[in-house]
Design a protein around this motif. Structure first.
Motif, PDB file in Angstrom:
ATOM      1  N   VAL A 251       9.170 -20.627   7.136  1.00  0.00           N
ATOM      2  CA  VAL A 251       9.275 -21.560   6.015  1.00  0.00           C
ATOM      3  C   VAL A 251      10.210 -22.705   6.371  1.00  0.00           C
ATOM      4  O   VAL A 251       9.937 -23.865   6.067  1.00  0.00           O
ATOM      5  CB  VAL A 251       9.760 -20.825   4.739  1.00  0.00           C
ATOM      6  N   GLY A 252      11.303 -22.411   7.038  1.00  0.00           N
ATOM      7  CA  GLY A 252      12.250 -23.451   7.431  1.00  0.00           C
ATOM      8  C   GLY A 252      11.649 -24.443   8.402  1.00  0.00           C
ATOM      9  O   GLY A 252      11.932 -25.634   8.344  1.00  0.00           O
ATOM     10  N   CYS A 253      10.786 -23.971   9.285  1.00  0.00           N
ATOM     11  CA  CYS A 253      10.186 -24.868  10.270  1.00  0.00           C
ATOM     12  C   CYS A 253       9.067 -25.709   9.664  1.00  0.00           C
ATOM     13  O   CYS A 253       8.825 -26.826  10.095  1.00  0.00           O
ATOM     14  CB  CYS A 253       9.628 -24.072  11.449  1.00  0.00           C
ATOM     15  N   THR A 254       8.356 -25.168   8.678  1.00  0.00           N
ATOM     16  CA  THR A 254       7.244 -25.921   8.106  1.00  0.00           C
ATOM     17  C   THR A 254       7.694 -26.980   7.115  1.00  0.00           C
ATOM     18  O   THR A 254       7.012 -27.971   6.924  1.00  0.00           O
ATOM     19  CB  THR A 254       6.243 -24.983   7.410  1.00  0.00           C
ATOM     20  N   SER A 255       8.813 -26.770   6.455  1.00  0.00           N
ATOM     21  CA  SER A 255       9.273 -27.775   5.493  1.00  0.00           C
ATOM     22  C   SER A 255      10.310 -28.659   6.168  1.00  0.00           C
ATOM     23  O   SER A 255      11.470 -28.308   6.266  1.00  0.00           O
ATOM     24  CB  SER A 255       9.849 -27.111   4.243  1.00  0.00           C
ATOM     25  N   THR A 256       9.871 -29.787   6.622  1.00  0.00           N
ATOM     26  CA  THR A 256      10.769 -30.726   7.275  1.00  0.00           C
ATOM     27  C   THR A 256      11.017 -31.899   6.355  1.00  0.00           C
ATOM     28  O   THR A 256      10.371 -32.050   5.323  1.00  0.00           O
ATOM     29  CB  THR A 256      10.160 -31.230   8.598  1.00  0.00           C
ATOM     30  N   LYS A 257      11.923 -32.748   6.747  1.00  0.00           N
ATOM     31  CA  LYS A 257      12.260 -33.900   5.926  1.00  0.00           C
ATOM     32  C   LYS A 257      11.083 -34.856   5.781  1.00  0.00           C
ATOM     33  O   LYS A 257      10.953 -35.552   4.790  1.00  0.00           O
ATOM     34  CB  LYS A 257      13.464 -34.616   6.523  1.00  0.00           C
ATOM     35  N   ALA A 258      10.199 -34.903   6.772  1.00  0.00           N
ATOM     36  CA  ALA A 258       9.040 -35.799   6.711  1.00  0.00           C
ATOM     37  C   ALA A 258       8.100 -35.412   5.579  1.00  0.00           C
ATOM     38  O   ALA A 258       7.369 -36.255   5.063  1.00  0.00           O
ATOM     39  CB  ALA A 258       8.295 -35.781   8.034  1.00  0.00           C
ATOM     40  N   ASP A 259       8.096 -34.123   5.167  1.00  0.00           N
ATOM     41  CA  ASP A 259       7.221 -33.676   4.096  1.00  0.00           C
ATOM     42  C   ASP A 259       7.725 -34.100   2.722  1.00  0.00           C
ATOM     43  O   ASP A 259       6.968 -34.123   1.767  1.00  0.00           O
ATOM     44  CB  ASP A 259       7.064 -32.160   4.120  1.00  0.00           C
ATOM     45  N   LEU A 260       9.003 -34.402   2.599  1.00  0.00           N
ATOM     46  CA  LEU A 260       9.566 -34.767   1.313  1.00  0.00           C
ATOM     47  C   LEU A 260       9.245 -36.222   0.992  1.00  0.00           C
ATOM     48  O   LEU A 260       9.441 -37.101   1.827  1.00  0.00           O
ATOM     49  CB  LEU A 260      11.088 -34.560   1.310  1.00  0.00           C
ATOM     50  N   PRO A 261       8.753 -36.479  -0.212  1.00  0.00           N
ATOM     51  CA  PRO A 261       8.452 -37.873  -0.561  1.00  0.00           C
ATOM     52  C   PRO A 261       9.727 -38.661  -0.807  1.00  0.00           C
ATOM     53  O   PRO A 261      10.722 -38.124  -1.277  1.00  0.00           O
ATOM     54  CB  PRO A 261       7.622 -37.741  -1.834  1.00  0.00           C
ATOM     55  N   GLU A 262       9.660 -39.955  -0.473  1.00  0.00           N
ATOM     56  CA  GLU A 262      10.782 -40.851  -0.713  1.00  0.00           C
ATOM     57  C   GLU A 262      10.366 -41.870  -1.763  1.00  0.00           C
ATOM     58  O   GLU A 262       9.211 -42.255  -1.830  1.00  0.00           O
ATOM     59  CB  GLU A 262      11.145 -41.609   0.568  1.00  0.00           C
ATOM     60  N   MET A 263      11.331 -42.313  -2.555  1.00  0.00           N
ATOM     61  CA  MET A 263      11.062 -43.390  -3.501  1.00  0.00           C
ATOM     62  C   MET A 263      10.653 -44.615  -2.699  1.00  0.00           C
ATOM     63  O   MET A 263      11.199 -44.864  -1.623  1.00  0.00           O
ATOM     64  CB  MET A 263      12.308 -43.694  -4.322  1.00  0.00           C
ATOM     65  N   ALA A 264       9.703 -45.384  -3.229  1.00  0.00           N
ATOM     66  CA  ALA A 264       9.188 -46.515  -2.462  1.00  0.00           C
ATOM     67  C   ALA A 264       9.039 -47.748  -3.331  1.00  0.00           C
ATOM     68  O   ALA A 264       9.044 -47.666  -4.568  1.00  0.00           O
ATOM     69  CB  ALA A 264       7.841 -46.145  -1.851  1.00  0.00           C
ATOM     70  N   LEU A 265       8.917 -48.885  -2.669  1.00  0.00           N
ATOM     71  CA  LEU A 265       8.682 -50.180  -3.311  1.00  0.00           C
ATOM     72  C   LEU A 265       7.507 -50.857  -2.612  1.00  0.00           C
ATOM     73  O   LEU A 265       7.267 -50.628  -1.428  1.00  0.00           O
ATOM     74  CB  LEU A 265       9.911 -51.082  -3.186  1.00  0.00           C
ATOM     75  N   LEU A 266       6.800 -51.698  -3.361  1.00  0.00           N
ATOM     76  CA  LEU A 266       5.784 -52.529  -2.729  1.00  0.00           C
ATOM     77  C   LEU A 266       6.494 -53.616  -1.937  1.00  0.00           C
ATOM     78  O   LEU A 266       7.542 -54.113  -2.339  1.00  0.00           O
ATOM     79  CB  LEU A 266       4.873 -53.155  -3.782  1.00  0.00           C
ATOM     80  N   GLU A 267       5.890 -54.017  -0.829  1.00  0.00           N
ATOM     81  CA  GLU A 267       6.552 -55.021   0.015  1.00  0.00           C
ATOM     82  C   GLU A 267       6.620 -56.380  -0.662  1.00  0.00           C
ATOM     83  O   GLU A 267       7.654 -56.996  -0.733  1.00  0.00           O
ATOM     84  CB  GLU A 267       5.832 -55.114   1.359  1.00  0.00           C
ATOM     85  N   THR A 268       5.502 -56.888  -1.163  1.00  0.00           N
ATOM     86  CA  THR A 268       5.475 -58.170  -1.866  1.00  0.00           C
ATOM     87  C   THR A 268       4.523 -58.060  -3.037  1.00  0.00           C
ATOM     88  O   THR A 268       3.625 -57.221  -3.050  1.00  0.00           O
ATOM     89  CB  THR A 268       5.005 -59.331  -0.958  1.00  0.00           C
ATOM     90  N   ALA A 269       4.671 -58.945  -3.991  1.00  0.00           N
ATOM     91  CA  ALA A 269       3.800 -58.910  -5.162  1.00  0.00           C
ATOM     92  C   ALA A 269       2.377 -59.353  -4.828  1.00  0.00           C
ATOM     93  O   ALA A 269       1.427 -58.913  -5.449  1.00  0.00           O
ATOM     94  CB  ALA A 269       4.366 -59.800  -6.264  1.00  0.00           C
ATOM     95  N   SER A 270       2.211 -60.216  -3.843  1.00  0.00           N
ATOM     96  CA  SER A 270       0.871 -60.710  -3.526  1.00  0.00           C
ATOM     97  C   SER A 270       0.233 -59.969  -2.363  1.00  0.00           C
ATOM     98  O   SER A 270      -0.734 -60.433  -1.789  1.00  0.00           O
ATOM     99  CB  SER A 270       0.958 -62.205  -3.191  1.00  0.00           C
ATOM    100  N   GLN A 271       0.790 -58.815  -2.031  1.00  0.00           N
ATOM    101  CA  GLN A 271       0.261 -58.028  -0.926  1.00  0.00           C
ATOM    102  C   GLN A 271      -1.168 -57.598  -1.244  1.00  0.00           C
ATOM    103  O   GLN A 271      -1.482 -57.215  -2.363  1.00  0.00           O
ATOM    104  CB  GLN A 271       1.148 -56.801  -0.732  1.00  0.00           C
ATOM    105  N   THR A 272      -2.051 -57.682  -0.274  1.00  0.00           N
ATOM    106  CA  THR A 272      -3.440 -57.288  -0.500  1.00  0.00           C
ATOM    107  C   THR A 272      -3.809 -56.141   0.411  1.00  0.00           C
ATOM    108  O   THR A 272      -3.215 -55.932   1.464  1.00  0.00           O
ATOM    109  CB  THR A 272      -4.395 -58.473  -0.234  1.00  0.00           C
ATOM    110  N   VAL A 273      -4.808 -55.381  -0.021  1.00  0.00           N
ATOM    111  CA  VAL A 273      -5.301 -54.264   0.771  1.00  0.00           C
ATOM    112  C   VAL A 273      -6.799 -54.398   0.927  1.00  0.00           C
ATOM    113  O   VAL A 273      -7.494 -54.919   0.051  1.00  0.00           O
ATOM    114  CB  VAL A 273      -4.968 -52.902   0.105  1.00  0.00           C
ATOM    115  N   ALA A 274      -7.323 -53.942   2.042  1.00  0.00           N
ATOM    116  CA  ALA A 274      -8.762 -54.030   2.289  1.00  0.00           C
ATOM    117  C   ALA A 274      -9.442 -52.812   1.693  1.00  0.00           C
ATOM    118  O   ALA A 274      -9.019 -51.689   1.906  1.00  0.00           O
ATOM    119  CB  ALA A 274      -9.025 -54.109   3.782  1.00  0.00           C
ATOM    120  N   THR A 275     -10.489 -53.032   0.928  1.00  0.00           N
ATOM    121  CA  THR A 275     -11.304 -51.949   0.404  1.00  0.00           C
ATOM    122  C   THR A 275     -12.730 -52.172   0.877  1.00  0.00           C
ATOM    123  O   THR A 275     -13.041 -53.173   1.512  1.00  0.00           O
ATOM    124  CB  THR A 275     -11.259 -51.901  -1.144  1.00  0.00           C
TER     125      THR A 275
END
Length: 172
Positions: free
Chosen positions: A53-77
């Motif tokens: 259990v200790g090896c499978t739960s690493t810090k990378a698995d934990l979500p971090e609070m995030a922000l959008l980079e810019t308001a006009s950022q676009t994504v391809a769909t």
């Protein structure tokens, strides 16, 4: 002769008592060994499970609070270029039963949380009926786990992947 019989019977009783006592002592030792083996196997199992259990739960698995980079950022769909806020509006709208939600263009650019309140009932003058409304606010959090962005509904802790939205971990 009676003396020998009595004597022989006494010896037999003593011998059988000694054999019974020795057998009981041996079985007691065997029970102790089995208990030790069970304790040892339980300790080994606990150690293995804890390490796994200790090896499978690493810090990378934990979500971090995030922000959008810019308001006009676009994504391809697959259909067209849609801005990140529109993708988030669609995701939140799904939690409200497919309703159209409109967010500010700056949503999730300054704070990683967003609160949405339902509009209270107002009279003709625009004042709330009965003073204040008791509608609960819905809170959503933008999260980053690895390279992917998620939005979490804080009321039920459900998460939804935001395909193609790029976000950065919020500085604490």
């Amino acid at each position: 002769m009676a003396f020998f019989k009595r004597r022989r019977g006494a010896c037999t009783r003593i011998a059988s008592t000694a054999i019974t006592s020795a057998a009981w002592a041996l079985s007691k030792e065997k029970r102790k060994e089995k208990r030790k083996e069970k304790r040892l196997s339980a300790c080994v199992l606990t150690l293995v499970l804890t390490a796994t259990v200790g090896c499978t739960s690493t810090k990378a698995d934990l979500p971090e609070m995030a922000l959008l980079e810019t308001a006009s950022q676009t994504v391809a769909t697959s259909r067209a270029e849609i801005d990140s806020v529109a993708v988030i509006e669609t995701a939140i709208g799904q939690w409200f039963g497919g309703m159209d939600i409109t967010l500010a263009d700056t949503a999730f650019t300054v704070s990683s949380t967003l609160s949405i309140e339902r509009k209270g009932i107002v009279d003709k003058r625009g004042l709330p009926l009965d003073g204040r409304h008791g509608n609960a606010a819905f809170v959503f959090t933008l999260l980053k786990r690895g390279d992917e962005c998620f939005i979490r509904n804080e009321q039920n802790n459900e998460e939804m992947l935001l395909d193609g939205v790029d976000c950065v971990a919020a500085k604490r």
